[in-house]
Design a protein around this motif. Structure first.
Motif, PDB file in Angstrom:
ATOM      1  N   UNK A 257     -33.125  44.067   4.460  1.00  0.00           N
ATOM      2  CA  UNK A 257     -33.379  45.110   5.447  1.00  0.00           C
ATOM      3  C   UNK A 257     -32.226  46.091   5.453  1.00  0.00           C
ATOM      4  N   UNK A 258     -32.322  47.085   6.318  1.00  0.00           N
ATOM      5  CA  UNK A 258     -31.231  48.048   6.458  1.00  0.00           C
ATOM      6  C   UNK A 258     -31.499  49.374   5.793  1.00  0.00           C
ATOM      7  N   UNK A 259     -32.143  49.365   4.628  1.00  0.00           N
ATOM      8  CA  UNK A 259     -32.528  50.598   3.962  1.00  0.00           C
ATOM      9  C   UNK A 259     -33.631  50.279   2.956  1.00  0.00           C
ATOM     10  N   UNK A 260     -34.190  51.324   2.374  1.00  0.00           N
ATOM     11  CA  UNK A 260     -35.315  51.136   1.462  1.00  0.00           C
ATOM     12  C   UNK A 260     -34.904  50.327   0.243  1.00  0.00           C
ATOM     13  N   UNK A 261     -35.803  49.453  -0.170  1.00  0.00           N
ATOM     14  CA  UNK A 261     -35.555  48.576  -1.308  1.00  0.00           C
ATOM     15  C   UNK A 261     -36.035  49.248  -2.591  1.00  0.00           C
ATOM     16  N   UNK A 262     -35.139  49.511  -3.552  1.00  0.00           N
ATOM     17  CA  UNK A 262     -35.579  50.083  -4.828  1.00  0.00           C
ATOM     18  C   UNK A 262     -36.533  49.144  -5.558  1.00  0.00           C
ATOM     19  N   UNK A 263     -37.579  49.704  -6.133  1.00  0.00           N
ATOM     20  CA  UNK A 263     -38.584  48.892  -6.817  1.00  0.00           C
ATOM     21  C   UNK A 263     -37.962  48.094  -7.953  1.00  0.00           C
ATOM     22  N   UNK A 264     -37.001  48.697  -8.659  1.00  0.00           N
ATOM     23  CA  UNK A 264     -36.421  48.000  -9.797  1.00  0.00           C
ATOM     24  C   UNK A 264     -35.639  46.761  -9.365  1.00  0.00           C
ATOM     25  N   UNK A 265     -34.999  46.807  -8.198  1.00  0.00           N
ATOM     26  CA  UNK A 265     -34.287  45.633  -7.688  1.00  0.00           C
ATOM     27  C   UNK A 265     -35.295  44.554  -7.293  1.00  0.00           C
ATOM     28  N   UNK A 266     -36.375  44.971  -6.634  1.00  0.00           N
ATOM     29  CA  UNK A 266     -37.442  44.043  -6.248  1.00  0.00           C
ATOM     30  C   UNK A 266     -37.984  43.310  -7.482  1.00  0.00           C
ATOM     31  N   UNK A 267     -38.285  44.043  -8.518  1.00  0.00           N
ATOM     32  CA  UNK A 267     -38.904  43.446  -9.700  1.00  0.00           C
ATOM     33  C   UNK A 267     -37.941  42.545 -10.459  1.00  0.00           C
ATOM     34  N   UNK A 268     -36.692  42.966 -10.593  1.00  0.00           N
ATOM     35  CA  UNK A 268     -35.736  42.172 -11.356  1.00  0.00           C
ATOM     36  C   UNK A 268     -35.367  40.893 -10.605  1.00  0.00           C
ATOM     37  N   UNK A 269     -35.210  40.977  -9.278  1.00  0.00           N
ATOM     38  CA  UNK A 269     -34.898  39.767  -8.515  1.00  0.00           C
ATOM     39  C   UNK A 269     -36.049  38.758  -8.629  1.00  0.00           C
ATOM     40  N   UNK A 270     -37.268  39.244  -8.509  1.00  0.00           N
ATOM     41  CA  UNK A 270     -38.432  38.365  -8.624  1.00  0.00           C
ATOM     42  C   UNK A 270     -38.482  37.717 -10.005  1.00  0.00           C
ATOM     43  N   UNK A 271     -38.194  38.492 -11.032  1.00  0.00           N
ATOM     44  CA  UNK A 271     -38.234  37.968 -12.392  1.00  0.00           C
ATOM     45  C   UNK A 271     -37.188  36.877 -12.587  1.00  0.00           C
ATOM     46  N   UNK A 272     -35.984  37.084 -12.041  1.00  0.00           N
ATOM     47  CA  UNK A 272     -34.887  36.143 -12.276  1.00  0.00           C
ATOM     48  C   UNK A 272     -35.013  34.868 -11.445  1.00  0.00           C
ATOM     49  N   UNK A 273     -35.413  35.008 -10.186  1.00  0.00           N
ATOM     50  CA  UNK A 273     -35.331  33.880  -9.265  1.00  0.00           C
ATOM     51  C   UNK A 273     -36.702  33.348  -8.830  1.00  0.00           C
ATOM     52  N   UNK A 274     -37.781  33.964  -9.306  1.00  0.00           N
ATOM     53  CA  UNK A 274     -39.146  33.506  -9.028  1.00  0.00           C
ATOM     54  C   UNK A 274     -39.484  33.523  -7.543  1.00  0.00           C
ATOM     55  N   UNK A 275     -38.785  34.353  -6.788  1.00  0.00           N
ATOM     56  CA  UNK A 275     -39.059  34.536  -5.356  1.00  0.00           C
ATOM     57  C   UNK A 275     -39.122  36.029  -5.090  1.00  0.00           C
TER      58      UNK A 275
END
Length: 455
Positions: A257-275
């Motif tokens: 939270x706190x500010x808008x989440x960049x799509x690229x961060x969303x996708x890379x985190x999901x890819x790495x940690x499966x969450x």
């Protein structure tokens, strides 16, 4: 509701005595926390602090800080909470403005934050010119100030308990016996209320890494078998840059939270940690308002949480409140006829009720008679492979502030924008740096004067 009557039953009453409430380098049990709070409360009473006293609290992030805060509330004190990193130029005007009767201050404010500590020394000073509380707020906070001067905001016990009820109504959030890693500042709403106070009330355990480095964050999450990680987009971006992503089999939830989440961060985190990264939205005045805990892809956020009444007026989200959250009555444009204006723009899906973040109200400007959404310009710039972060403002013309370790020259950015934006939307001025300034909650600074002075 008297301040002293709500904190114990609602916060320290949950959980068994031996169950840890916090883990950093070591564990502290709930019985140890209760004993420490009781001892501090007696000491503060000896100083003359009691129901309606005003205390400005400015301490390093630590177990001591949490104990002191709870002990002050147990005495019925109104706490004016100031970030320990505040400079004298920021801090002293607050003292003159709010006139607390006491100041509790810890050592070692100079330099950057070194992380979370367990024990810190602190001083208690009295101020004969101070005045008692003029409102029933138990907590006075300050907005992040990312767009200018921070606002003074008061939270009553009823307001905090209502927010904690909203957390408890969401089954995806940590509950009794769960462990959550909290990376947010414990001075601001997400770290303090969504993290510490909610965990205390639900019987969960707060895990705070001693250092906010990716290796320490991942080590803490793995060793404590944390089911959740709370942070801001900048934290999760760091976790996507690690050379190795260790398995975190217990992790079920990652909340930002706190500010808008960049799509690229969303996708890379999901890819790495499966969450998937789940976004939450709130403001200091009310706390949690909306959450997408199933991890919808940005800019979709999620629906408003149970217990709040909202409406959208001309894309702006407004929240129903029984009273103004501004104890100085100095924000007449923000609280109008029982509604708090958030100054944030959203679109709503009528079928699902989910909100999508569009940007700040002040990001929509008129140029040459045409509406321009500066958030769209920011998205185009962030799509450049060498751009890590950007802030776009309008001051006579559109100005773009761009950060990145290998950020391109202005000429390259001009060509990039001309290919993807109409002439009226393309920035006319570019300011490039390795990194853009952020405030203490991790948000990018959006005040033009502060940006220009930092570059």
């Amino acid at each position: 509701m008297a301040i002293a009557s709500w904190w114990g039953e609602s916060l320290l009453g949950a959980g068994t005595d031996r169950h840890p409430w916090a883990i950093s380098r070591t564990e502290e049990s709930r019985s140890e926390l209760r004993s420490a709070v009781a001892a501090l409360a007696r000491a503060f009473g000896d100083h003359g602090m009691g129901e309606g006293s005003t205390v400005l609290l400015r301490m390093r992030p630590s177990l001591t800080y949490v104990r002191v805060l709870l002990a002050l509330w147990s005495r019925g004190v109104q706490v004016l909470l100031v970030d320990f990193r505040s400079t004298a130029a920021e801090y002293e005007p607050l003292v003159e403005l709010l006139r607390p009767q006491y100041v509790i201050d810890s050592d070692g404010h100079a330099g950057p934050a070194t992380g979370f500590e367990e024990e810190v020394a602190f001083r208690v000073g009295s101020r004969p010119s101070g005045v008692p509380a003029a409102s029933d707020a138990c907590l006075v906070q300050f907005s992040s100030g990312s767009t200018g001067r921070p606002k003074v905001i008061g939270r009553t016990p009823e307001s905090l308990l209502a927010e904690l009820d909203r957390h408890a109504a969401l089954p995806e959030l940590p509950g009794a016996g769960d462990r959550l890693v909290v990376l947010n500042s414990l001075v601001h709403t997400m770290g303090l209320v969504s993290g510490v106070l909610s965990a205390l009330r639900q019987g969960a355990t707060v895990v705070v890494p001693p250092l906010p480095t990716p290796s320490e964050i991942l080590r803490a999450a793995r060793e404590t078998e944390a089911m959740a990680i709370y942070g801001v987009p900048a934290h999760f971006e760091l976790l996507t840059r690690t050379t190795e992503a260790p398995p975190l089999p217990a992790l079920r939830l990652a909340v930002t939270g706190g500010e808008r989440l960049p799509v690229e961060v969303y996708e890379e985190f999901h890819r790495r940690y499966a969450v998937p990264l789940s976004q939450v939205y709130g403001v200091t005045e009310t706390g949690l308002l909306a959450a997408g805990l199933h991890g919808p892809r940005p800019p979709v956020l999620g629906a408003t949480v149970p217990g709040v009444e909202t409406r959208i007026v001309g894309q702006e989200l407004c929240v129903r409140l029984d009273r103004s959250p501004y104890p100085l009555d100095d924000q007449p444009d923000r609280y109008v006829d029982g509604w708090l204006r958030t100054f944030d723009r959203f679109a709503v899906n009528d079928a699902t009720g989910e909100l999508s973040i569009l940007g700040r109200l002040d990001s929509l400007v008129t140029i040459g008679g045409l509406k321009v959404d500066l958030a769209e310009v920011e998205s185009v710039l962030r799509a450049h492979p060498a751009v890590a972060e950007t802030v776009v403002l309008h001051h006579e013309v559109i100005e773009a502030y761009v950060g990145g370790e290998a950020a391109p020259e202005a000429s390259e950015l001009i060509a990039w924008c001309r290919e993807r934006l109409s002439p009226v939307k393309a920035p006319k001025r570019f300011f490039v740096a390795r990194a853009l300034p952020r405030n203490r909650t991790g948000k990018l600074v959006r005040d033009r004067i502060a940006l220009r002075s930092a570059l």
